[in-house]
Structures are given as structure tokens and as C-alpha cells.
Design an enzyme around this catalytic site. Structure first.
Site, short mmCIF file in Angstrom:
data_model
loop_
_atom_site.label_atom_id
_atom_site.label_comp_id
_atom_site.label_asym_id
_atom_site.label_seq_id
_atom_site.Cartn_x
_atom_site.Cartn_y
_atom_site.Cartn_z
N LYS A 184 29.89 51.09 55.94
CA LYS A 184 30.46 49.85 56.51
C LYS A 184 31.96 50.12 56.62
O LYS A 184 32.66 50.22 55.60
CB LYS A 184 30.11 48.70 55.58
CG LYS A 184 31.02 47.50 55.51
CD LYS A 184 31.33 46.80 56.80
CE LYS A 184 32.25 45.62 56.53
NZ LYS A 184 33.67 45.95 56.74
N GLY A 241 36.70 48.62 46.04
CA GLY A 241 37.52 47.56 46.61
C GLY A 241 37.82 46.49 45.60
O GLY A 241 37.93 46.77 44.39
N SER A 242 37.92 45.26 46.08
CA SER A 242 38.36 44.15 45.22
C SER A 242 37.23 43.67 44.32
O SER A 242 36.05 43.88 44.61
CB SER A 242 38.84 43.00 46.10
OG SER A 242 37.73 42.51 46.86
N GLY A 245 35.02 41.22 46.35
CA GLY A 245 34.07 41.89 47.25
C GLY A 245 32.95 42.56 46.48
O GLY A 245 31.76 42.42 46.83
N GLY A 246 33.30 43.28 45.42
CA GLY A 246 32.28 43.98 44.63
C GLY A 246 31.31 43.01 43.99
O GLY A 246 30.10 43.21 44.00
N GLU A 265 33.30 50.02 42.15
CA GLU A 265 34.55 50.27 41.43
C GLU A 265 35.53 49.23 41.94
O GLU A 265 35.81 49.18 43.13
CB GLU A 265 35.08 51.67 41.72
CG GLU A 265 34.13 52.79 41.35
CD GLU A 265 33.87 52.90 39.87
OE1 GLU A 265 34.74 52.47 39.09
OE2 GLU A 265 32.80 53.38 39.50
N CYS A 302 44.15 51.54 42.46
CA CYS A 302 43.31 50.86 41.47
C CYS A 302 43.78 51.19 40.06
O CYS A 302 43.49 50.46 39.12
CB CYS A 302 41.86 51.26 41.66
SG CYS A 302 41.67 53.03 41.76
N GLU A 390 44.43 41.33 37.85
CA GLU A 390 45.18 42.23 38.73
C GLU A 390 45.98 41.46 39.79
O GLU A 390 45.46 40.54 40.40
CB GLU A 390 44.18 43.16 39.43
CG GLU A 390 44.82 44.15 40.40
CD GLU A 390 43.78 44.90 41.23
OE1 GLU A 390 43.82 46.12 41.23
OE2 GLU A 390 42.93 44.26 41.88
P1 NAP Z 1 38.00 44.54 49.71
O1 NAP Z 1 38.71 43.47 50.40
O2 NAP Z 1 37.07 44.15 48.61
O3 NAP Z 1 37.17 45.31 50.86
C1 NAP Z 1 36.31 46.40 50.60
C2 NAP Z 1 35.15 46.39 51.62
O4 NAP Z 1 34.19 45.40 51.25
C3 NAP Z 1 35.55 46.09 53.03
O5 NAP Z 1 34.74 46.84 53.93
C4 NAP Z 1 35.23 44.60 53.19
O6 NAP Z 1 35.01 44.37 54.54
C5 NAP Z 1 33.98 44.47 52.32
N1 NAP Z 1 33.83 43.15 51.70
C6 NAP Z 1 34.78 42.48 51.00
N2 NAP Z 1 34.28 41.30 50.55
C7 NAP Z 1 32.99 41.24 50.96
C8 NAP Z 1 31.94 40.27 50.81
N3 NAP Z 1 32.15 39.13 50.16
N4 NAP Z 1 30.75 40.52 51.37
C9 NAP Z 1 30.54 41.68 52.06
N5 NAP Z 1 31.49 42.62 52.24
C10 NAP Z 1 32.70 42.41 51.70
O7 NAP Z 1 38.98 45.59 49.04
P2 NAP Z 1 40.30 46.33 49.62
O8 NAP Z 1 41.26 45.32 50.10
O9 NAP Z 1 39.92 47.33 50.56
O10 NAP Z 1 40.89 47.13 48.37
C11 NAP Z 1 41.83 46.62 47.47
C12 NAP Z 1 41.18 46.44 46.10
O11 NAP Z 1 40.38 47.56 45.77
C13 NAP Z 1 42.15 46.33 44.95
O12 NAP Z 1 41.77 45.27 44.12
C14 NAP Z 1 42.03 47.65 44.20
O13 NAP Z 1 42.35 47.61 42.85
C15 NAP Z 1 40.60 47.97 44.44
N6 NAP Z 1 40.32 49.40 44.34
C16 NAP Z 1 39.57 49.87 43.33
C17 NAP Z 1 39.33 51.22 43.21
C18 NAP Z 1 38.50 51.74 42.09
O14 NAP Z 1 38.14 52.89 42.09
N7 NAP Z 1 38.14 50.92 41.13
C19 NAP Z 1 39.84 52.11 44.15
C20 NAP Z 1 40.59 51.62 45.18
C21 NAP Z 1 40.81 50.23 45.27
P3 NAP Z 1 35.02 42.92 55.26
O15 NAP Z 1 36.25 42.21 54.80
O16 NAP Z 1 35.01 43.28 56.71
O17 NAP Z 1 33.78 42.22 54.83
#
Ligand code: NAP
Length: 524
Positions: A184, A241-242, A245-246, A265, A302, A390
Site C-alpha cells: 500500500k 508508521g504511527s 495507523g498501526g 512498528e 522512530c 511521542e
Molecule cells: P502513518 O500516518 O501511520 O501512515 C503509514 C501508512 O498507513 C500509510 O500508508 C497510511 O496511508 C496508512 N494508514 C494510516 N492510518 C491508517 C488507517 N487508519 N487505516 C488504514 N491505513 C492507514 O505513519 P507515517 O506518517 O508514515 O509515519 C510517521 C510515524 O511512524 C511516526 O509516529 C514514527 O515514529 C513512526 N515510525 C515508526 C517506525 C518503527 O520502526 N517503529 C519507523 C518509522 C516511523 P493512508 O493515510 O493513505 O491511509
């Protein structure tokens, strides 16, 4: 000349989805570039149907064939040359140096998983031979190994447009285990994603790999991701990701008629514990190292250290204030991250007892934020749980405790994190007391260092108890990431010709196997 079409890639074909339009944006000025369209249920169905078909073929492939494909993908990504870096920089503002490094990490991961697949020992083959004469009951022949699970969905993060995205660690590890992957695409870097999908396309053609092994579904908005997570043909999800989202994907996967595992993650505050005597001796150097870690990549890691826990120390606060103001500023990845950062900063400033210690000014459109350091007392921190959440960006909160006992109390009050760090060489006994609290709460414990800069190697652990990750037992970085997308199958009294090659008597792959409890390469 490489061109970007704005299409999605489904099982060897470039398609124009029917969903809403969205654009590749330059974070520096929010200028729109190439247009894309979001995938919908129809495209998700098509990708899953092709993936299920490809899986019937992929599960029969030997590790060397999979390895050749992964290496071809790495070669094709490199062949994109400067175009990939330029396009990715335009969409992320991460800069060519960082992105060239991230490309090296991405191709390095693909090749590392290729080696793991070719070598074949990751399957953990184990054979217990039959004992037909055993009393009172005969014992069967039992053989067990890891096998692929089927189609895997990968959701990458915005902050690693290459290494945690289309061809990132989740994709590489899932493919290496023999699973088809449906990515995705992240809406924050769609053109970069398309270029990487073009590399997959060329590798599929040149190696003759089954086309349904890989699809890229571009989309902005949750619809395609939710359809994908709900699809009955999907067997597992890798997400970076967030937390929001996770968690949403975990809930969707658990609510399916047949739940599937989600390896998510998510966010983390990565606490750093600073002993008082250690700060007294090396506080200025620690301020330089800590601020460098907080501000690296505009705090969009992250592993960024969002909390520093210490005994109240005004001299160190001064060092931190100066170091944070002196650290270079960068750009945020997208307007969504800017808005979330502004909200997070407002939440901190409006919390009783929290003080913003340094510069507070943003640039005109808010995409280049200040490097922010806050201070709060240990008592006020313990009274407001949300202070341990965070705030994604170049932000850290100094927690000024009454004494070491309060530092330890805070250590045991924290939720799961990816990392925890200790600087306490001059504080006898403090590390010993912090260690058990951190072992229960984080995936990686760092001594006299800072959490950013995650080494990719077999001994790495990138994960941690919830909310850092959905599955504290697994890692998303390092070669053991492959274990997430496989499951053990035991074969009881199976005929030789029906067994997977890794379990056959002759050991044709020459791998280490556990034979009646002992590790050996010998045939049965
Ligand atoms: P994000 O907003 O959660 O997006 C990640 C993916 O998930 C996107 O493709 C998003 O696409 C999808 N998504 C988000 N919410 C969703 C939902 N409710 N239902 C279905 N799909 C959903 O994260 P980000 O902005 O890319 O990354 C920033 C965050 O990632 C920070 O909090 C950071 O700490 C964390 N992070 C963690 C790690 C780790 O290894 N733990 C590594 C890097 C980043 P759509 O919005 O198009 O749905």
C-alpha cells in the site's frame, strides 16, 4: 529517460485506478507535482487474486531462485541512479546525502535477504527420526521447518521513503520467505514508490519471476488500506508508521472472520536516562550528542529520543538549550506531520508545569520547525500520562527529577518503547537498577549512546512491547525479520518425495539441521 506515469502496478501491469486524485508534494513549498489516483476495492481484489495465484508457484521455488530475483530488484534500484534520489528528495526534502545512504541500506537489505534465502538455513529444519520399536508406543518420524504464509500486505512509513517503503525491509523479508507482497503506497512519496515499482517490473521480466508476486497500490486516504487488511486472501500485514495507523490495522485484522497477524512498528519516545554525577562530568558532551540525535532528520525517526530523565540540573538545561538552538534545522515530510507537530507542541505548552526552554519560531509555512527542548518536573510528569506520548519532530522533554529514586519510578511507569539509553558511568548502582525496568519495556538498551542510527545486522532488535510494536517478540530490522512471515509446519511420517527439500534424508541443500536434537549437516 525515466518517466513517472501516476499509475499503480498490479501483477505486471500498470493501471489507472478510479479513486480520488492526489499529488506528489514538495515539502519545502507544498508545490504539487505528478498526479496519482487512489486504488479502490476493485484494484485490491485484482492484486490479491494475482498474489494468491503467484503464491501457488512461489511456494515451490528454491531459495536460490528467490535470491536471484531479490538481487535483480536491488540492481534495478541502483540502475535508477540519480533520478531516484532527485525524485525522492523533491517529495521528502530529506536531502541527497541521507537518501543515497538510505538507498544503500535498501539494496543492502535486499541482498542480505537474498543471501538468507539462498543459504536456506533460516527455515530452522529439525528432524526427529522414527523409533518403531520404542516401548510402550512406537515413535513417529517428525520433521519441522518454517514455510511461507501466503500474500502479505506492506504499509511503509513516510519517514523512510526507501528503506521502510516499497522495497524496504518488510517487502524484502516477506519475499525472501516465499510470499507475494502487495504494497500500500505511502501518499507522502508516490513518485518515489512508482520508480521503485518500475525496478520490480524490470526484475520480474528479467528473471521470469511470477508477476503476481508484487503489486503497488497507490492511495491517499484509508480506503484501499482498509480493503486490503480485510481481504480474505491476505495472510499477514507488515506496517511501519504511527500508533494510530498501526492500531487501526491491528483492530481490523483482529475483527476479520479469520484474524491474521499484524507486525506493526509504531511510535516511540526512546527515553534516555542521565545519571547526576555523569551529567556533572560530561553534561556538555551529552547535550551535544543528545541534541544531535533529537534533531537528526528533523526529528523524524522512530528512534528519536523524545524524553531525557535526569535529576534536576540547570547547568545541563543550559547546555541543551544552546545545543538545540545551534543544531541545523530541516523540513518536515508532509503537511500532516506539520499539523501533528503543532498540535503536539500546543499540548506540551498547555500542560501545567511544562516550560519551553528555547527558540519557538517556525518558518512561513510551518514546514521548517524549531528544534524544541522542554522541561518538566518529575512530579508533574508522573501526574500527566500524555507527557510520555511521542511528539513526532525535533522535540525532546527534559524530566527534572527530585532524586535517583524518582528516575527509577519514572522508568517503571513508562510504556513499551523501541529503545532506552543509560548514561550513568559515574553513578554507581544506577545502571543496575535501571536495567530490569528497561528490559521489561524496550527492545534495545543503549549504554553511553543515542538511539538514532539503527544498525542493520543479525543481532539487531527493532521492536518492543506495545505501543512500540504489536508483537514484542519479533524484529522489523535485521535478518530475523524474515521469521515474521513464515510459520512452522511439522510433517509426520511423510514420504521423502513429498517433503520439502530441506527436510529430505540426503540434506541436498547442505544446511545445518537439528537431527535428533543435535545441530549437524550430516544426512539422516
Ligand atoms: P502513518 O500516518 O501511520 O501512515 C503509514 C501508512 O498507513 C500509510 O500508508 C497510511 O496511508 C496508512 N494508514 C494510516 N492510518 C491508517 C488507517 N487508519 N487505516 C488504514 N491505513 C492507514 O505513519 P507515517 O506518517 O508514515 O509515519 C510517521 C510515524 O511512524 C511516526 O509516529 C514514527 O515514529 C513512526 N515510525 C515508526 C517506525 C518503527 O520502526 N517503529 C519507523 C518509522 C516511523 P493512508 O493515510 O493513505 O491511509
Amino acid at each position: 529517460m525515466t518517466t513517472i506515469s501516476g499509475h499503480s502496478y498490479i501483477a505486471g501491469e500498470w493501471v489507472t485506478p478510479g479513486g480520488a486524485a492526489f499529488y506528489s508534494l514538495d515539502p519545502r513549498d507544498e508545490a504539487p507535482g505528478q498526479g496519482f489516483r487512489s486504488c479502490e476495492k476493485m484494484e485490491v481484489d485484482r492484486a490479491l487474486t494475482a498474489a494468491e495465484r503467484a503464491y501457488t508457484h512461489m511456494r515451490t521455488l528454491d531459495g536460490r531462485t528467490i535470491a536471484a530475483f531479490l538481487k535483480a530488484v536491488a540492481d534495478e534500484i541502483e540502475a535508477l541512479g540519480d533520478t531516484l534520489i532527485e525524485v525522492c528528495d523533491r517529495e521528502t526534502a530529506l536531502g541527497p546525502v541521507r537518501l543515497a545512504g538510505e538507498r544503500g541500506r535498501t539494496t543492502g537489505q535486499l541482498r542480505a535477504f537474498a543471501d538468507i534465502a539462498a543459504q536456506g538455513e533460516w527455515v530452522q529444519a529439525s528432524i526427529d527420526t522414527a523409533m518403531p520399536d520404542r516401548q510402550p508406543l512406537p515413535k513417529s518420524d517428525l520433521r519441522r521447518m518454517l514455510r511461507p504464509v501466503g500474500p502479505v500486505a506492506v504499509f511503509g512509513a513516510s519517514n523512510f521513503p526507501l528503506a521502510f517503503s516499497v522495497a524496504g525491509g518488510d517487502t524484502a523479508s516477506a519475499l525472501a520467505a516465499g510470499n507475494p507482497v502487495i504494497v500500500k503506497g505511502h501518499p507522502s512519496h508516490p513518485a518515489t514508490s512508482e520508480l521503485v515499482a518500475q525496478a520490480f517490473d524490470r526484475a520480474i521480466v528479467s528473471t521470469g519471476f511470477p508477476a503476481g508476486c508484487f503489486s503497488l497500490l497507490q492511495s491517499a486516504g484509508h480506503e484501499a488500506g482498509v480493503e486490503l487488511a480485510r481481504h480474505p486472501g491476505l495472510q499477514a500485514i507488515g506496517f511501519t508508521g504511527s500508533l494510530a495507523g498501526g492500531r487501526a490495522l491491528m483492530d481490523i485484522a483482529a475483527a476479520r472472520p479469520r484474524p491474521i497477524p499484524v507486525f506493526a512498528e509504531m511510535g516511540s519516545v526512546n527515553p534516555v536516562f542521565l545519571g547526576p554525577e555523569t551529567l556533572a562530568r560530561t553534561g556538555e558532551a551529552i547535550a551535544t550528542g543528545l541534541s544531535g540525535s533529537v534533531c537528526m532528520g528533523t526529528g523524524q525517526f522512530c528512534t528519536s529520543p523524545g524524553l531525557a530523565i535526569m535529576v534536576a540540573d540547570e547547568v545541563f538545561e543550559g547546555h541543551m538549550r544552546r545545543a538545540m538552538d545551534a543544531a541545523p534545522r530541516g523540513y518536515l515530510l508532509n503537511p500532516g506531520i506539520r499539523d501533528a507537530l503543532i498540535q503536539g507542541l500546543d499540548r506540551l505548552t498547555n500542560t501545567d508545569g511544562v516550560e519551553w526552554l528555547n527558540e519557538t519560531d517556525f518558518d512561513a509555512n510551518g514546514m521548517s520547525p524549531p528544534n524544541a527542548v522542554f522541561r518538566v518536573s518529575g512530579d508533574a510528569f508522573l501526574a500527566e500520562r500524555r507527557l510520555a506520548e511521542e511528539v513526532f519532530g525535533p522535540v525532546t522533554l527534559l524530566v527534572a527529577c527530585r532524586d535517583q529514586e524518582q528516575m527509577l519510578h519514572i522508568a517503571t511507569s513508562l510504556d513499551g518503547n523501541l529503545t532506552g539509553a543509560i548514561h550513568a558511568d559515574d553513578d554507581p548502582g544506577l545502571s543496575d537498577r535501571l536495567l530490569p525496568a528497561l528490559e521489561d519495556r524496550v527492545g534495545r538498551i543503549i549504554f553511553n549512546g543515542y538511539p538514532t542510527g539503527v544498525e542493520v545486522c543479525p543481532s539487531q532488535q527493532h521492536g518492543g512491547p506495545f505501543p512500540a510494536a504489536s508483537d514484542a517478540a519479533s524484529t522489523s530490522v535485521g535478518t530475523d525479520a524474515i521469521l515474521r512471515f513464515a510459520r512452522f509446519i511439522a510433517y509426520q511420517d511423510a514420504p521423502q518425495e513429498l517433503l520439502p527439500v530441506a527436510l529430505r534424508d540426503a540434506n541436498p541443500l547442505g544446511i545445518h539441521r537439528r537431527l535428533n536434537g543435535r545441530l549437524t549437516r550430516k544426512p539422516v
